[in-house]
Design an enzyme around this catalytic site. Structure first.
Site, PDB file in Angstrom:
ATOM      1  CB  ILE A 211      20.355  23.100 -23.443  1.00 41.23           C
ATOM      2  CG1 ILE A 211      18.931  23.569 -23.758  1.00 41.23           C
ATOM      3  CG2 ILE A 211      21.369  24.087 -24.005  1.00 41.23           C
ATOM      4  CD1 ILE A 211      18.552  24.855 -23.029  1.00 41.23           C
ATOM      5  CG  HIS A 212      24.608  18.426 -25.160  1.00 41.23           C
ATOM      6  ND1 HIS A 212      23.631  18.230 -26.110  1.00 41.23           N
ATOM      7  CD2 HIS A 212      25.740  17.891 -25.687  1.00 41.23           C
ATOM      8  CE1 HIS A 212      24.137  17.595 -27.145  1.00 41.23           C
ATOM      9  NE2 HIS A 212      25.421  17.381 -26.931  1.00 41.23           N
ATOM     10  NE  ARG A 213      24.784  19.343 -31.195  1.00 37.04           N
ATOM     11  CZ  ARG A 213      25.634  18.362 -31.495  1.00 37.04           C
ATOM     12  NH1 ARG A 213      26.922  18.530 -31.309  1.00 37.04           N
ATOM     13  NH2 ARG A 213      25.197  17.220 -31.990  1.00 37.04           N
ATOM     14  NE  ARG A 244      29.695  21.336 -22.150  1.00 32.57           N
ATOM     15  CZ  ARG A 244      29.628  20.626 -23.267  1.00 32.57           C
ATOM     16  NH1 ARG A 244      28.760  20.959 -24.209  1.00 32.57           N
ATOM     17  NH2 ARG A 244      30.406  19.590 -23.447  1.00 32.57           N
TER      18      ARG A 244
END
Length: 377
Positions: A211-213, A244
């Protein structure tokens, strides 16, 4: 010819490494006056060693000629800082053409800087569209495509997207250099077993998640929901945690309960971001991949591992052929149902593999370079 590549994020290091290999092969064969000088500019968008340096080492990408050390920050501030520094490099180097890659802030800043200096721009991975303009990446893609003079599309869908926007000149369907990378490095990755042992998982016995967006990480409720459902799937899950996400968990009071839950749940293995070869090794051996990353969707497809995309849309329509990639969004019930379906079918182990020829033949970097040489003076 002087070619200047502008890169700054992990997927761009992989793509640029394939172009650098193609340049090296070209220069070995070419006469001295036909060789290419390839200048690498690293914006520093990704700057930690595990997010940057290790990719240069594993992929044998030459050290950058310039490291702008821009670092992280808000969208506008980061892009603005890149613009000023890239302009100085372009004025000093005076390249015949620059190449920008993908859809990051480094892509947009490089394209804008060159356009204002009337330097020819080549965009690798042109024509992708999610048709969701709330995504920063979508804005970066559209703007970069419309100011580039040479556009390299990975698929026929991408070419058609550009045609609908009135872009048809110097558009080339050259395939996807990330397929080149998977085919080049797969055998090395398959020998990497230590990370699976460290995570205490068996091949074909775990899910891999990323998960990064911004659309998933900037909203506390959405991020918390995704992490919670991953922890409750009932199967081992390996999660290389993006900085993030880690920062949000440590600083956002709304996510404290989720952070504590992740510490207690045994099924989820949270690890630091991994190198390209380690990520490829995890992908190849996974039973299922859950991701919001475009690059990971493709790598799952190339590795013949079923994928669930944790978004409401995908740019990579070709990966959805025969159900290899399913867009499930972020609703917990849909993610659980899709996971249960895939876990029970063993699609991957029945000898069926996806047809990835729509992405090229594994020689996309050479085709890209050949097309570039035909059109750049």
């Amino acid at each position: 010819m002087k070619l200047l590549s502008i890169i700054g994020a992990r997927p761009q290091f992989v793509k640029a490494a394939m172009i650098a290999r193609a340049v090296k092969r070209h220069n070995r064969r070419a006469a001295s006056n036909k060789r290419i000088r390839h200048v690498l500019v690293h914006t520093g968008q990704h700057y930690e060693h595990r997010m940057s340096g290790v990719f240069f080492e594993e992929l044998e990408l030459p050290d950058p000629d310039y490291n702008l050390e821009v670092g992280s920050g808000p969208q506008g501030a980061q892009t603005g800082a890149m613009l000023g520094k890239i302009e100085k490099v372009l004025l000093a180097e005076k390249p015949n053409v620059i190449m920008v890659y993908g859809d990051t802030n480094s892509t947009l800043a490089g394209a804008l800087s060159a356009a204002k200096l009337h330097i020819q721009i080549a965009h690798l991975e042109s024509g992708l569209r999610s048709f969701n303009r709330r995504m920063p990446e979508e804005i970066n893609r559209i703007a970069s495509d419309h100011i580039s003079g040479v556009l390299f599309c990975p698929t026929e869908t991408a070419v058609e997207n550009l045609r609908r926007e009135g872009i048809t000149h110097n558009v080339f369907q050259t395939g996807d250099v990330m397929l080149d990378a998977v085919l080049t490095y797969r055998s090395k990755a398959e020998k990497r077993k230590k990370l699976l042992e460290k995570c205490k998982v068996e091949p074909n016995g775990y899910a891999l998640a990323t998960i990064h967006r911004a659309e998933n990480t900037d909203c506390s409720e959405r991020l918390g929901g995704l992490l919670s459902v991953l922890a409750e799937l009932g199967h081992p899950v390996v999660l290389p945690m993006h900085p993030r996400v880690r920062n949000r968990l440590s600083r956002d009071s709304k996510l404290r309960a989720v952070a504590k839950m992740l510490d207690r749940v045994k099924d989820i293995r949270i690890i630091e971001p991994v190198s390209y070869l380690d990520m490829l090794a995890l992908e190849i051996s996974a039973r299922l991949i859950l991701t919001d990353s475009g690059g990971v969707q493709k790598e799952a497809f190339f590795a013949a591992v079923p994928c669930l995309t944790l978004r409401e849309e995908t740019e990579w329509l070709e990966t959805q052929v025969d159900g290899w990639n399913t867009v499930v969004g972020t609703a917990a019930d849909k993610i659980r149902a899709a996971t249960d379906r895939i876990w029970s079918t063993r699609e991957r182990r029945n000898g069926h593999r996806p047809n990835w020829t729509s992405f090229g033949d594994g020689h996309s970097a050479e085709e890209t370079l050949a097309a570039l040489l035909r059109v750049v003076n």
